[in-house]
Design a protein around this motif. Structure first.
Motif, PDB file in Angstrom:
ATOM      1  N   LYS A  78      22.215  75.929 -22.593  1.00 40.84           N
ATOM      2  CA  LYS A  78      23.322  75.805 -23.543  1.00 40.84           C
ATOM      3  C   LYS A  78      24.147  74.565 -23.223  1.00 40.84           C
ATOM      4  O   LYS A  78      24.545  73.831 -24.128  1.00 40.84           O
ATOM      5  CB  LYS A  78      24.217  77.041 -23.489  1.00 40.84           C
ATOM      6  CG  LYS A  78      23.644  78.247 -24.151  1.00 40.84           C
ATOM      7  CD  LYS A  78      24.590  79.424 -24.015  1.00 40.84           C
ATOM      8  CE  LYS A  78      23.894  80.702 -24.405  1.00 40.84           C
ATOM      9  NZ  LYS A  78      24.696  81.888 -24.161  1.00 40.84           N
ATOM     10  N   ALA A  79      24.390  74.349 -21.947  1.00 40.15           N
ATOM     11  CA  ALA A  79      25.168  73.180 -21.530  1.00 40.15           C
ATOM     12  C   ALA A  79      24.439  71.889 -21.898  1.00 40.15           C
ATOM     13  O   ALA A  79      25.064  70.927 -22.370  1.00 40.15           O
ATOM     14  CB  ALA A  79      25.447  73.234 -20.032  1.00 40.15           C
ATOM     15  N   ARG A  80      23.116  71.852 -21.701  1.00 39.18           N
ATOM     16  CA  ARG A  80      22.342  70.662 -22.071  1.00 39.18           C
ATOM     17  C   ARG A  80      22.379  70.421 -23.573  1.00 39.18           C
ATOM     18  O   ARG A  80      22.519  69.286 -24.034  1.00 39.18           O
ATOM     19  CB  ARG A  80      20.895  70.779 -21.592  1.00 39.18           C
ATOM     20  CG  ARG A  80      20.717  70.702 -20.089  1.00 39.18           C
ATOM     21  CD  ARG A  80      19.257  70.539 -19.689  1.00 39.18           C
ATOM     22  NE  ARG A  80      18.318  71.447 -20.324  1.00 39.18           N
ATOM     23  CZ  ARG A  80      17.961  72.641 -19.845  1.00 39.18           C
ATOM     24  NH1 ARG A  80      18.476  73.084 -18.712  1.00 39.18           N
ATOM     25  NH2 ARG A  80      17.075  73.381 -20.480  1.00 39.18           N
ATOM     26  N   LEU A  81      22.253  71.498 -24.350  1.00 38.05           N
ATOM     27  CA  LEU A  81      22.280  71.363 -25.806  1.00 38.05           C
ATOM     28  C   LEU A  81      23.637  70.860 -26.289  1.00 38.05           C
ATOM     29  O   LEU A  81      23.714  69.993 -27.164  1.00 38.05           O
ATOM     30  CB  LEU A  81      21.942  72.700 -26.467  1.00 38.05           C
ATOM     31  CG  LEU A  81      20.500  73.181 -26.279  1.00 38.05           C
ATOM     32  CD1 LEU A  81      20.362  74.615 -26.785  1.00 38.05           C
ATOM     33  CD2 LEU A  81      19.525  72.258 -26.979  1.00 38.05           C
ATOM     34  N   LEU A  82      24.693  71.392 -25.718  1.00 31.05           N
ATOM     35  CA  LEU A  82      26.031  70.935 -26.089  1.00 31.05           C
ATOM     36  C   LEU A  82      26.223  69.467 -25.715  1.00 31.05           C
ATOM     37  O   LEU A  82      26.744  68.681 -26.512  1.00 31.05           O
ATOM     38  CB  LEU A  82      27.104  71.795 -25.428  1.00 31.05           C
ATOM     39  CG  LEU A  82      28.542  71.404 -25.742  1.00 31.05           C
ATOM     40  CD1 LEU A  82      28.813  71.431 -27.244  1.00 31.05           C
ATOM     41  CD2 LEU A  82      29.508  72.316 -25.004  1.00 31.05           C
ATOM     42  N   ALA A  83      25.769  69.089 -24.521  1.00 31.23           N
ATOM     43  CA  ALA A  83      25.873  67.686 -24.100  1.00 31.23           C
ATOM     44  C   ALA A  83      25.089  66.777 -25.042  1.00 31.23           C
ATOM     45  O   ALA A  83      25.558  65.692 -25.400  1.00 31.23           O
ATOM     46  CB  ALA A  83      25.379  67.527 -22.660  1.00 31.23           C
ATOM     47  N   LEU A  84      23.915  67.222 -25.472  1.00 32.63           N
ATOM     48  CA  LEU A  84      23.107  66.444 -26.411  1.00 32.63           C
ATOM     49  C   LEU A  84      23.830  66.295 -27.746  1.00 32.63           C
ATOM     50  O   LEU A  84      23.881  65.200 -28.321  1.00 32.63           O
ATOM     51  CB  LEU A  84      21.751  67.121 -26.608  1.00 32.63           C
ATOM     52  CG  LEU A  84      20.773  66.466 -27.577  1.00 32.63           C
ATOM     53  CD1 LEU A  84      20.446  65.044 -27.147  1.00 32.63           C
ATOM     54  CD2 LEU A  84      19.517  67.311 -27.685  1.00 32.63           C
ATOM     55  N   LEU A  85      24.420  67.376 -28.234  1.00 28.01           N
ATOM     56  CA  LEU A  85      25.144  67.327 -29.503  1.00 28.01           C
ATOM     57  C   LEU A  85      26.345  66.386 -29.396  1.00 28.01           C
ATOM     58  O   LEU A  85      26.584  65.564 -30.285  1.00 28.01           O
ATOM     59  CB  LEU A  85      25.592  68.728 -29.902  1.00 28.01           C
ATOM     60  CG  LEU A  85      26.327  68.869 -31.222  1.00 28.01           C
ATOM     61  CD1 LEU A  85      25.518  68.314 -32.380  1.00 28.01           C
ATOM     62  CD2 LEU A  85      26.693  70.315 -31.462  1.00 28.01           C
ATOM     63  N   LEU A  86      27.084  66.469 -28.310  1.00 24.29           N
ATOM     64  CA  LEU A  86      28.230  65.573 -28.116  1.00 24.29           C
ATOM     65  C   LEU A  86      27.798  64.125 -27.995  1.00 24.29           C
ATOM     66  O   LEU A  86      28.457  63.222 -28.506  1.00 24.29           O
ATOM     67  CB  LEU A  86      29.043  66.014 -26.896  1.00 24.29           C
ATOM     68  CG  LEU A  86      29.764  67.347 -27.057  1.00 24.29           C
ATOM     69  CD1 LEU A  86      30.385  67.785 -25.739  1.00 24.29           C
ATOM     70  CD2 LEU A  86      30.793  67.298 -28.171  1.00 24.29           C
ATOM     71  N   ASP A  87      26.651  63.902 -27.344  1.00 28.27           N
ATOM     72  CA  ASP A  87      26.116  62.558 -27.246  1.00 28.27           C
ATOM     73  C   ASP A  87      25.743  62.008 -28.624  1.00 28.27           C
ATOM     74  O   ASP A  87      25.983  60.834 -28.926  1.00 28.27           O
ATOM     75  CB  ASP A  87      24.897  62.541 -26.309  1.00 28.27           C
ATOM     76  CG  ASP A  87      24.333  61.151 -26.119  1.00 28.27           C
ATOM     77  OD1 ASP A  87      25.084  60.259 -25.675  1.00 28.27           O
ATOM     78  OD2 ASP A  87      23.138  60.949 -26.427  1.00 28.27           O
ATOM     79  N   MET A  88      25.187  62.862 -29.465  1.00 27.13           N
ATOM     80  CA  MET A  88      24.846  62.447 -30.834  1.00 27.13           C
ATOM     81  C   MET A  88      26.120  62.042 -31.585  1.00 27.13           C
ATOM     82  O   MET A  88      26.118  61.061 -32.328  1.00 27.13           O
ATOM     83  CB  MET A  88      24.137  63.586 -31.561  1.00 27.13           C
ATOM     84  CG  MET A  88      22.735  63.858 -31.041  1.00 27.13           C
ATOM     85  SD  MET A  88      22.012  65.379 -31.685  1.00 27.13           S
ATOM     86  CE  MET A  88      21.902  65.001 -33.428  1.00 27.13           C
ATOM     87  N   CYS A  89      27.196  62.782 -31.386  1.00 23.00           N
ATOM     88  CA  CYS A  89      28.481  62.438 -32.028  1.00 23.00           C
ATOM     89  C   CYS A  89      28.986  61.094 -31.518  1.00 23.00           C
ATOM     90  O   CYS A  89      29.433  60.252 -32.306  1.00 23.00           O
ATOM     91  CB  CYS A  89      29.519  63.517 -31.754  1.00 23.00           C
ATOM     92  SG  CYS A  89      29.164  65.104 -32.527  1.00 23.00           S
ATOM     93  N   ASP A  90      28.911  60.902 -30.210  1.00 20.72           N
ATOM     94  CA  ASP A  90      29.360  59.638 -29.626  1.00 20.72           C
ATOM     95  C   ASP A  90      28.559  58.459 -30.162  1.00 20.72           C
ATOM     96  O   ASP A  90      29.122  57.412 -30.481  1.00 20.72           O
ATOM     97  CB  ASP A  90      29.269  59.677 -28.098  1.00 20.72           C
ATOM     98  CG  ASP A  90      30.311  60.568 -27.459  1.00 20.72           C
ATOM     99  OD1 ASP A  90      31.318  60.891 -28.142  1.00 20.72           O
ATOM    100  OD2 ASP A  90      30.141  60.938 -26.292  1.00 20.72           O
ATOM    101  N   ARG A  91      27.229  58.621 -30.241  1.00 18.75           N
ATOM    102  CA  ARG A  91      26.389  57.539 -30.752  1.00 18.75           C
ATOM    103  C   ARG A  91      26.684  57.237 -32.209  1.00 18.75           C
ATOM    104  O   ARG A  91      26.616  56.073 -32.637  1.00 18.75           O
ATOM    105  CB  ARG A  91      24.908  57.866 -30.561  1.00 18.75           C
ATOM    106  CG  ARG A  91      24.452  57.657 -29.116  1.00 18.75           C
ATOM    107  CD  ARG A  91      22.975  57.836 -28.939  1.00 18.75           C
ATOM    108  NE  ARG A  91      22.711  59.271 -28.803  1.00 18.75           N
ATOM    109  CZ  ARG A  91      21.742  59.925 -29.420  1.00 18.75           C
ATOM    110  NH1 ARG A  91      20.908  59.299 -30.208  1.00 18.75           N
ATOM    111  NH2 ARG A  91      21.586  61.207 -29.238  1.00 18.75           N
ATOM    112  N   ALA A  92      27.047  58.245 -32.979  1.00 17.72           N
ATOM    113  CA  ALA A  92      27.356  58.022 -34.399  1.00 17.72           C
ATOM    114  C   ALA A  92      28.617  57.190 -34.568  1.00 17.72           C
ATOM    115  O   ALA A  92      28.759  56.484 -35.566  1.00 17.72           O
ATOM    116  CB  ALA A  92      27.515  59.353 -35.114  1.00 17.72           C
ATOM    117  N   THR A  93      29.514  57.281 -33.614  1.00 16.31           N
ATOM    118  CA  THR A  93      30.788  56.577 -33.760  1.00 16.31           C
ATOM    119  C   THR A  93      30.884  55.297 -32.950  1.00 16.31           C
ATOM    120  O   THR A  93      31.914  54.638 -32.954  1.00 16.31           O
ATOM    121  CB  THR A  93      31.952  57.504 -33.345  1.00 16.31           C
ATOM    122  OG1 THR A  93      31.784  57.923 -31.988  1.00 16.31           O
ATOM    123  CG2 THR A  93      32.029  58.707 -34.266  1.00 16.31           C
ATOM    124  N   SER A  94      29.809  54.935 -32.259  1.00 16.16           N
ATOM    125  CA  SER A  94      29.887  53.701 -31.454  1.00 16.16           C
ATOM    126  C   SER A  94      29.257  52.523 -32.163  1.00 16.16           C
ATOM    127  O   SER A  94      28.592  52.608 -33.133  1.00 16.16           O
ATOM    128  CB  SER A  94      29.210  53.901 -30.109  1.00 16.16           C
ATOM    129  OG  SER A  94      27.848  54.232 -30.265  1.00 16.16           O
TER     130      SER A  94
END
Length: 94
Positions: A78-94
């Motif tokens: 669950k922690a890995r999936l959440l980190a992946l989702l947050l990373d996807m958000c970060d990449r979308a805004t960078s």
């Protein structure tokens, strides 16, 4: 047979949603208002806009699945999936 199963499953799902209060108009309205406001800040008119909406939808799905214990996913995953989702958000805004 499939139609009957589908209708029975829908009835169970609907009862489950009612039990959780997810079909209450006030709950839906409040959530919709919050998301409508949040979407205003998702870089409208850019390529990131759709990516961020996908992330929101995935996050909602994770929350829903967690609330109803849909998937048997252990804590580290669950922690890995959440980190992946947050990373996807970060990449979308960078």
């Amino acid at each position: 047979m499939f139609r009957r199963y589908g209708r029975q499953q829908r009835d169970r799902d609907s009862a489950c949603h009612r039990h959780a209060g997810l079909d209450a108009p006030s709950c839906r309205q409040k959530w919709s208002e919050r998301m409508t406001d949040a979407l205003k800040h998702d870089l409208a008119g850019t390529a990131a806009e759709d990516q961020l909406l996908i992330c929101r939808l995935a996050g909602d799905g994770m929350w829903f699945a967690e609330m109803f214990e849909v998937y048997d996913v252990d804590g580290p995953r669950k922690a890995r999936l959440l980190a992946l989702l947050l990373d996807m958000c970060d990449r979308a805004t960078s």
